[in-house]
Design a protein around this motif. Sequence first.
Motif, PDB file in Angstrom:
ATOM      1  N   ALA A  44      19.292 -10.492  34.465  1.00  0.00           N
ATOM      2  CA  ALA A  44      20.581  -9.787  34.207  1.00  0.00           C
ATOM      3  C   ALA A  44      19.773  -8.617  34.116  1.00  0.00           C
ATOM      4  CB  ALA A  44      21.166  -9.896  33.507  1.00  0.00           C
ATOM      5  N   ILE A  45      18.972  -7.852  33.141  1.00  0.00           N
ATOM      6  CA  ILE A  45      18.515  -6.716  33.545  1.00  0.00           C
ATOM      7  C   ILE A  45      17.514  -6.485  34.349  1.00  0.00           C
ATOM      8  CG2 ILE A  45      16.634  -5.403  31.438  1.00  0.00           C
ATOM      9  CD1 ILE A  45      19.489  -5.864  30.196  1.00  0.00           C
ATOM     10  N   GLU A  46      17.126  -7.280  34.733  1.00  0.00           N
ATOM     11  CA  GLU A  46      15.891  -6.314  35.700  1.00  0.00           C
ATOM     12  C   GLU A  46      17.177  -6.131  37.418  1.00  0.00           C
ATOM     13  OE1 GLU A  46      13.266  -9.276  36.416  1.00  0.00           O
ATOM     14  OE2 GLU A  46      12.091  -8.633  34.607  1.00  0.00           O
ATOM     15  N   GLU A  47      18.070  -7.175  37.459  1.00  0.00           N
ATOM     16  CA  GLU A  47      19.223  -6.449  38.647  1.00  0.00           C
ATOM     17  C   GLU A  47      19.578  -5.147  38.316  1.00  0.00           C
ATOM     18  OE1 GLU A  47      21.643  -9.841  38.890  1.00  0.00           O
ATOM     19  OE2 GLU A  47      20.054 -11.658  39.003  1.00  0.00           O
ATOM     20  N   VAL A  48      19.961  -5.388  36.743  1.00  0.00           N
ATOM     21  CA  VAL A  48      20.736  -3.591  36.969  1.00  0.00           C
ATOM     22  C   VAL A  48      19.586  -2.856  37.021  1.00  0.00           C
ATOM     23  CG1 VAL A  48      21.528  -2.492  34.688  1.00  0.00           C
ATOM     24  CG2 VAL A  48      22.310  -4.386  34.902  1.00  0.00           C
ATOM     25  N   LEU A  49      18.597  -3.033  37.073  1.00  0.00           N
ATOM     26  CA  LEU A  49      16.920  -1.450  37.569  1.00  0.00           C
ATOM     27  C   LEU A  49      17.061  -1.984  38.905  1.00  0.00           C
ATOM     28  CD1 LEU A  49      14.461  -2.968  34.801  1.00  0.00           C
ATOM     29  CD2 LEU A  49      15.175  -0.394  35.569  1.00  0.00           C
ATOM     30  N   ASP A  50      16.991  -3.428  39.474  1.00  0.00           N
ATOM     31  CA  ASP A  50      16.308  -2.964  40.997  1.00  0.00           C
ATOM     32  C   ASP A  50      18.230  -2.708  41.628  1.00  0.00           C
ATOM     33  OD1 ASP A  50      14.291  -4.225  41.143  1.00  0.00           O
ATOM     34  OD2 ASP A  50      15.418  -6.239  41.249  1.00  0.00           O
ATOM     35  N   LYS A  51      19.450  -2.820  41.683  1.00  0.00           N
ATOM     36  CA  LYS A  51      20.451  -2.149  41.708  1.00  0.00           C
ATOM     37  C   LYS A  51      20.905  -0.339  41.764  1.00  0.00           C
ATOM     38  CE  LYS A  51      25.357  -2.482  41.856  1.00  0.00           C
ATOM     39  NZ  LYS A  51      25.995  -2.509  40.792  1.00  0.00           N
ATOM     40  N   GLY A  52      19.640   0.470  40.201  1.00  0.00           N
ATOM     41  CA  GLY A  52      20.054   1.239  40.182  1.00  0.00           C
ATOM     42  C   GLY A  52      20.996   1.851  38.551  1.00  0.00           C
ATOM     43  N   LEU A  53      20.657   3.477  37.764  1.00  0.00           N
ATOM     44  CA  LEU A  53      21.210   3.691  37.397  1.00  0.00           C
ATOM     45  C   LEU A  53      21.850   4.677  37.796  1.00  0.00           C
ATOM     46  CD1 LEU A  53      18.800   2.358  34.542  1.00  0.00           C
ATOM     47  CD2 LEU A  53      21.165   1.405  34.605  1.00  0.00           C
ATOM     48  N   GLN A  54      21.718   5.238  38.414  1.00  0.00           N
ATOM     49  CA  GLN A  54      22.382   6.651  38.994  1.00  0.00           C
ATOM     50  C   GLN A  54      23.961   6.577  39.076  1.00  0.00           C
ATOM     51  OE1 GLN A  54      20.057   4.634  40.752  1.00  0.00           O
ATOM     52  NE2 GLN A  54      20.046   5.809  42.059  1.00  0.00           N
ATOM     53  N   ARG A  55      24.401   5.214  38.945  1.00  0.00           N
ATOM     54  CA  ARG A  55      25.830   5.532  39.125  1.00  0.00           C
ATOM     55  C   ARG A  55      26.274   4.434  38.437  1.00  0.00           C
ATOM     56  NH1 ARG A  55      27.866   3.361  45.121  1.00  0.00           N
ATOM     57  NH2 ARG A  55      26.838   4.261  46.047  1.00  0.00           N
ATOM     58  N   TYR A  56      27.821   5.647  37.821  1.00  0.00           N
ATOM     59  CA  TYR A  56      28.334   5.144  36.349  1.00  0.00           C
ATOM     60  C   TYR A  56      28.777   3.744  36.269  1.00  0.00           C
ATOM     61  CZ  TYR A  56      28.644   8.951  34.875  1.00  0.00           C
ATOM     62  OH  TYR A  56      28.995  11.068  34.196  1.00  0.00           O
ATOM     63  N   GLY A 217      20.299  -5.955  19.129  1.00  0.00           N
ATOM     64  CA  GLY A 217      19.858  -4.710  20.245  1.00  0.00           C
ATOM     65  C   GLY A 217      20.763  -3.968  21.542  1.00  0.00           C
ATOM     66  N   LEU A 218      21.426  -4.996  21.526  1.00  0.00           N
ATOM     67  CA  LEU A 218      22.552  -4.853  22.787  1.00  0.00           C
ATOM     68  C   LEU A 218      23.735  -3.720  23.139  1.00  0.00           C
ATOM     69  CD1 LEU A 218      22.176  -5.355  26.700  1.00  0.00           C
ATOM     70  CD2 LEU A 218      24.512  -7.304  25.445  1.00  0.00           C
ATOM     71  N   ARG A 219      24.276  -4.251  21.804  1.00  0.00           N
ATOM     72  CA  ARG A 219      25.422  -3.878  21.270  1.00  0.00           C
ATOM     73  C   ARG A 219      26.417  -4.146  22.622  1.00  0.00           C
ATOM     74  NH1 ARG A 219      25.561  -3.662  17.784  1.00  0.00           N
ATOM     75  NH2 ARG A 219      26.951  -2.214  17.321  1.00  0.00           N
ATOM     76  N   PHE A 220      27.471  -5.091  22.453  1.00  0.00           N
ATOM     77  CA  PHE A 220      28.868  -5.514  22.792  1.00  0.00           C
ATOM     78  C   PHE A 220      28.934  -6.429  21.858  1.00  0.00           C
ATOM     79  CE2 PHE A 220      30.975  -7.603  26.091  1.00  0.00           C
ATOM     80  CZ  PHE A 220      31.190  -6.235  27.487  1.00  0.00           C
ATOM     81  N   GLY A 221      30.172  -5.814  22.163  1.00  0.00           N
ATOM     82  CA  GLY A 221      31.685  -6.757  20.953  1.00  0.00           C
ATOM     83  C   GLY A 221      32.511  -6.668  22.272  1.00  0.00           C
ATOM     84  N   ALA A 244      25.584  -0.943  31.982  1.00  0.00           N
ATOM     85  CA  ALA A 244      25.579  -1.156  33.258  1.00  0.00           C
ATOM     86  C   ALA A 244      24.456  -2.444  32.125  1.00  0.00           C
ATOM     87  CB  ALA A 244      24.448  -0.597  34.247  1.00  0.00           C
ATOM     88  N   PHE A 245      23.600  -2.403  31.448  1.00  0.00           N
ATOM     89  CA  PHE A 245      22.756  -3.727  31.123  1.00  0.00           C
ATOM     90  C   PHE A 245      23.359  -4.430  29.812  1.00  0.00           C
ATOM     91  CE2 PHE A 245      18.798   0.090  31.437  1.00  0.00           C
ATOM     92  CZ  PHE A 245      17.851  -0.562  32.577  1.00  0.00           C
ATOM     93  N   ALA A 246      23.918  -3.278  29.631  1.00  0.00           N
ATOM     94  CA  ALA A 246      25.104  -4.512  28.197  1.00  0.00           C
ATOM     95  C   ALA A 246      26.126  -5.020  29.345  1.00  0.00           C
ATOM     96  CB  ALA A 246      25.754  -3.426  27.478  1.00  0.00           C
ATOM     97  N   ILE A 247      26.544  -4.262  30.215  1.00  0.00           N
ATOM     98  CA  ILE A 247      28.123  -5.593  30.858  1.00  0.00           C
ATOM     99  C   ILE A 247      26.902  -6.734  31.065  1.00  0.00           C
ATOM    100  CG2 ILE A 247      29.109  -5.787  32.764  1.00  0.00           C
ATOM    101  CD1 ILE A 247      29.430  -2.566  32.414  1.00  0.00           C
ATOM    102  N   GLY A 248      25.632  -5.846  32.376  1.00  0.00           N
ATOM    103  CA  GLY A 248      25.271  -7.742  32.577  1.00  0.00           C
ATOM    104  C   GLY A 248      24.826  -8.481  31.936  1.00  0.00           C
ATOM    105  N   ALA A 249      23.679  -8.218  30.698  1.00  0.00           N
ATOM    106  CA  ALA A 249      23.149  -9.646  30.002  1.00  0.00           C
ATOM    107  C   ALA A 249      24.329  -9.909  29.321  1.00  0.00           C
ATOM    108  CB  ALA A 249      22.325  -8.183  29.333  1.00  0.00           C
ATOM    109  N   ALA A 250      25.405  -9.245  28.497  1.00  0.00           N
ATOM    110  CA  ALA A 250      26.503  -9.882  28.380  1.00  0.00           C
ATOM    111  C   ALA A 250      27.341 -10.943  29.505  1.00  0.00           C
ATOM    112  CB  ALA A 250      27.586  -9.024  27.671  1.00  0.00           C
ATOM    113  N   THR A 251      27.161 -10.341  29.839  1.00  0.00           N
ATOM    114  CA  THR A 251      28.069 -11.581  31.356  1.00  0.00           C
ATOM    115  C   THR A 251      26.741 -13.242  31.125  1.00  0.00           C
ATOM    116  OG1 THR A 251      28.868  -9.542  32.131  1.00  0.00           O
ATOM    117  CG2 THR A 251      29.339 -11.320  33.729  1.00  0.00           C
ATOM    118  N   ALA A 252      26.071 -12.487  31.705  1.00  0.00           N
ATOM    119  CA  ALA A 252      24.583 -13.720  31.462  1.00  0.00           C
ATOM    120  C   ALA A 252      24.987 -14.396  30.427  1.00  0.00           C
ATOM    121  CB  ALA A 252      23.615 -13.477  31.880  1.00  0.00           C
ATOM    122  N   ALA A 253      25.283 -13.388  29.059  1.00  0.00           N
ATOM    123  CA  ALA A 253      24.746 -14.346  27.803  1.00  0.00           C
ATOM    124  C   ALA A 253      25.596 -15.448  27.543  1.00  0.00           C
ATOM    125  CB  ALA A 253      24.619 -13.616  26.480  1.00  0.00           C
TER     126      ALA A 253
END
Lengths: 349, 349
Positions: A44-56, A217-221, A244-253
Amino acid sequence: MSFFRPEILAMDGYTPGEQPQAGKFIKLNTNENPYPPPPGIRRAIEEVLDKGLQRYPDPMANAFRTRAAELYKLPSKDWVLCGNGSDDILTICTRAFVGQGELLRLPYPSYILYKSLAQIQGAQSQEVKFNADWSLPASFGDPAAALKLVFLPNPNSPTGTMISREAILELAERLPCPLIVDEAYADFAEFNCIDLVQQNEKIMVSRTLSKAYGLAGLRFGFLLAQPQMVEQLIKVKDSYNCDAFAIGAATAAIHDEAWQADNRRKIIATRAKLVAGLEQLGFTVIPSQANFVWCNHQKHEARPLYEQLKAQKVLIRYMNYAGWRDGLRISVGTDEQTDVLLALIGSLL
Amino acid sequence: MSFFRPEILAMDGYTPGEQPQAGKFIKLNTNENPYPPPPGIRRAIEEVLDKGLQRYPDPMANAFRTRAAELYKLPSKDWVLCGNGSDDILTICTRAFVGQGELLRLPYPSYILYKSLAQIQGAQSQEVKFNADWSLPASFGDPAAALKLVFLPNPNSPTGTMISREAILELAERLPCPLIVDEAYADFAEFNCIDLVQQNEKIMVSRTLSKAYGLAGLRFGFLLAQPQMVEQLIKVKDSYNCDAFAIGAATAAIHDEAWQADNRRKIIATRAKLVAGLEQLGFTVIPSQANFVWCNHQKHEARPLYEQLKAQKVLIRYMNYAGWRDGLRISVGTDEQTDVLLALIGSLL
């Protein structure tokens, strides 16, 4: 002269548990999960990296909301509000409900942060002591003119004890304001209150991925609440409160139910082992439904024990509650960590 | 009957710019950087993954603070406060300084969020109109009994214009309260106010990595302020407001000065091209020091143009400021995106 609000100057600030950034500690002081999070996180994290971080990121984290509604059998994503850790959720709720001079109620002893949140608002807080059997007195549900919000950690920290679903329903019926059931530790317990959210709009359940999913470490509630409540709370949250990382990783989790069941089983088994070991060493341990236990030794003071363990690079939490007592809160680690802890305590006594 | 504070029910809530989660848009509406962030980010993220996510992050993000103090030539990390995006920083400051019924001042037109933050606090906000030449009237620095905080975006949004360093120093001397210079866009400008923080404790500079570092998806911002200010603000922030990924990636990003210089050069060059193209098409464009421009066509209404562009999958921002005017705020994209935009506008006029 100071530029700060007097309430801010007057308060001490909430002190989180020690988070040593260097050195090898066995860390059993802040109720983190000792196991790595679900393996799908990395992809999930790698997908976020591949999609890019420029956008909100998605301001509402709708991918997570949709999956959470499904997992917790709620009618739609509109019953879910995501936050930057459940502290963000608790902050949003306090700001939304409690104005200056108004009242926030919490049980005692419980999560110290609730009181800090009231202080920041310039609000009063009222601590209601648990009964000796860790139930709550009827006064916890009494209406009061200024009462705007009630926090109830369930399981409670530092004790790991729980209030029954029936008692919570009854509290919500009697109270004149929302009741936030803070279920940070409920994944380790025998029951939870998520379905009660549909029975009474005053019941709102707060959750975190920090404990039961190994993602501190992710901060998601997130909060589970009726849509008309969520709708107003959105006004108070920061627009892009989850990255974006927190949303992706939390959803996968939360897709990985098998991981969660297995993790829960392991923590509960080690908890039993920890309790038995502590009792054998002469501790009194409160029966816990969380991933930590509260204990006191029958002969030895708590603080020196905490300090001696820390000197040996084993961190547990020493807490001192004025008017109640001090004691040790020990997180449930791996079996190996628990063995080391118990052996070390044995050698110190 | 509602359980919410009346201030929350009465407010509309801040509406962030559109963030379409699907579909291929040329997205020039929320001032994101069109280029990928510094390449070191990926390694920083992988290091966080390898280290594991079970543990809480450093509550103070000291790795970032140390590097930021060095980069911005401040005496120590104690001059830096990290936030979950600069929105978190603005929220923390508003909560720390502005109580119910007190006053927050902002220029008009500027960032609409400032007013929402005052509303959430139950505070008043006072909008002071820019002069015709985008300087500020003397009244912007006038003391007032209830005045507790002043926000000054520099460069301003939506105009991209700036207030001089001399004017800012003079404002801080006259004001009875902190002046937050919101430098979200200052990396694209000819100057900034970071060193002024050392001259007057009322001057505090807020920054974000969303714009100049291509990291809007990451949520990382920070405040530069004197240590006695930072010390109090820490009480108001959530304990773990920045996650492990954000701390790691943000620290890596601000180490890459060469990337930043190159990115800045590209954005400024494309901005010149965008301005020239718009002027050639009959737009009046305010000279901008940010990564966006504010413009109006001499003959065509702004809103239909925005809508026609959106229908063609090019997103820009239509904004309508009551008592001032409406218009279009266009982010500086890549050269290619700018060419597509200008050609499309040419065909629509």
